[in-house]
Scaffold this motif. Structure first.
Motif, short mmCIF file in Angstrom:
data_model
loop_
_atom_site.label_atom_id
_atom_site.label_comp_id
_atom_site.label_asym_id
_atom_site.label_seq_id
_atom_site.Cartn_x
_atom_site.Cartn_y
_atom_site.Cartn_z
N GLU A 196 0.84 -1.30 0.00
CA GLU A 196 -0.20 -0.19 -0.20
C GLU A 196 0.99 1.04 0.05
O GLU A 196 0.49 2.34 -0.79
N ARG A 224 0.97 4.12 -2.90
CA ARG A 224 0.51 5.53 -2.38
C ARG A 224 1.88 6.21 -3.09
O ARG A 224 1.50 7.53 -3.58
N GLN A 249 1.27 6.56 -6.66
CA GLN A 249 0.39 7.52 -7.04
C GLN A 249 0.65 8.99 -6.91
O GLN A 249 0.35 10.09 -7.49
N SER A 250 1.31 9.31 -5.62
CA SER A 250 1.71 10.62 -5.26
C SER A 250 2.83 11.11 -6.52
O SER A 250 2.87 12.41 -6.86
#
Length: 401
Positions: free
Chosen positions: A179, A183, A186-187
């Motif tokens: 996860e 993230r 995605q960032s």
């Protein structure tokens, strides 16, 4: 459900460990039997059968993880034949103890309890059938045997619970790691999109104005004016191009500053915002568009990300005016209302084609507004094109990052 058991790092594999356990138990039984042979004797046939039973019972331990119940049954059956038959009474019971523990540790708790109960009942029944004074196991030893069997099952059950807990902790750690990586990706993607949008707005606006200014002076030159007039027009256009390119470089450095190396100096130029609206309007005016501004309400300090978003919306709108509309005049209205900032940019140009979708610039402005909980609309009017944006002045910390 069997839990995964695999070697990690320098640990011994499960099969090697099972082989080692089988060899150690066999070594203990063999040594014990050889010592006892100095004090006890029995026929060759019984001795041979005893050695065969020892080999079967100890060898079965190699398969204790793959077939725990079967191995426990086999070792119990071997012990049931070995002890009444052999005169040496070797410690072959260790093989059954290990098999019983493994059965409970591998999650076959009911089978382990059943085998322990059968063992205790069989031993008790055998002792009851003995003649008075010929018992091999007294009541105290029976109680110790019961406690021993219960302890083996309980310890195996505890080991199973511990293994399951560690497995669950490991899976949670792996899930958390995955996860975190998702993230981070995605960032990084969002940051790349933000930088791409900033670069698009900066370069699109500046290059569009430079193109319009250069086209205007070339148009004047094409009419072959007097040399003094031509020189003045060229100088004015070059000054405007110089100022526009300088501002573009400043904004580009600020936008790409997040990509600089750790030992590079941070950009010292002020960040773009509505405080530079006058310069933005002046550059658009140098491109031949009469841009007026109106301010309604009382201005309040804006967070830098929100200030930049408002500036970019006005900038992209004026870029579209200069590039596509053919307008001569434009009006920029900045409205300060309680809890929100309203922006309106309207021109007297030809507007957007009705049968074509809105361009990427307008979509980018709408995304900026939505990122701060606002909204943006863009549509043709009776006399041109209008962009309306509403930006709430109260935004969350996540929107400001």
């Amino acid at each position: 459900m069997a839990l995964p058991s695999r070697p990690r790092g320098g640990r011994v594999s499960p099969r090697a460990a099972d082989a080692a356990v089988a060899l150690v138990v066999a070594l203990v039984v063999v040594v014990w039997t050889l010592v006892r042979m100095r004090y006890e004797t029995e026929s060759t046939a019984r001795a041979s059968l005893g050695w065969a039973l020892t080999a079967v019972g100890c060898g079965a331990l190699y398969f204790r993880r793959r077939a725990p119940v079967t191995v426990a049954v086999v070792t119990l059956a071997v012990c049931a034949v070995y002890y009444p038959l052999s005169a040496y009474d070797g410690p072959l019971m260790i093989a059954f103890a290990i098999a019983l523990y493994t059965t409970a540790a591998e999650g076959r708790f009911a089978a382990a309890v059943a085998l322990a109960a059968v063992t205790l009942l069989a031993v008790g029944l055998g002792e009851i059938r003995q003649q008075p004074g010929h018992r091999q196991i007294d009541d105290t030893s029976m109680a110790m045997l019961a406690g021993w069997l219960i302890s083996l099952v309980a310890v195996g059950r505890a080991q199973r619970t511990r293994t399951a807990y560690l497995h669950e902790v490991e899976q949670r750690a792996l899930a958390a790691e995955r996860e975190q990586e998702a993230r981070a990706r995605q960032s990084a993607t969002e940051e790349r999109l933000r930088i791409a949008r900033e670069v698009h707005d900066v370069l699109g606006h500046s290059i569009s104005l430079i193109n319009v200014q250069s086209g205007a002076v070339l148009h004047r030159m094409g009419k072959k004016p007097d040399p003094e007039i031509a020189l003045a027009a060229a100088e004015e256009a070059l000054q405007a191009v110089k100022a526009t390119s300088k501002d573009a470089l400043r904004e580009l450095r600020a936008t790409l500053g997040v990509l600089r190396q750790a030992d590079e100096a941070a950009p010292t130029a002020p960040a773009s915002g509505l405080g530079l609206l006058g310069e933005l309007v002046a550059r658009a005016g140098a491109a031949g568009i009469d841009v007026r501004t109106e301010v309604a309400g009382t201005p309040v300090p804006l967070p830098p990300p929100l200030d930049l978003a408002a500036y970019r919306i006005v900038q992209e709108s004026l870029t579209n005016v200069a590039r596509h509309s053919g307008a001569r005049t434009a009006l920029v209205t900045v409205g300060w209302a309680p809890g929100e900032l309203r922006l309106r940019i309207e021109d007297d140009g030809g507007g957007a084609p009705e049968d074509e979708p809105l361009g990427s610039g307008i979509r980018g402005m709408a995304e900026r507004a939505r990122a701060f909980g606002g909204e943006l609309t863009a549509a043709n009017t009776d006399g041109g094109f209008r962009v309306d944006a509403r930006l709430p002045l109260t935004v969350s910390e996540g929107d400001l990052r």
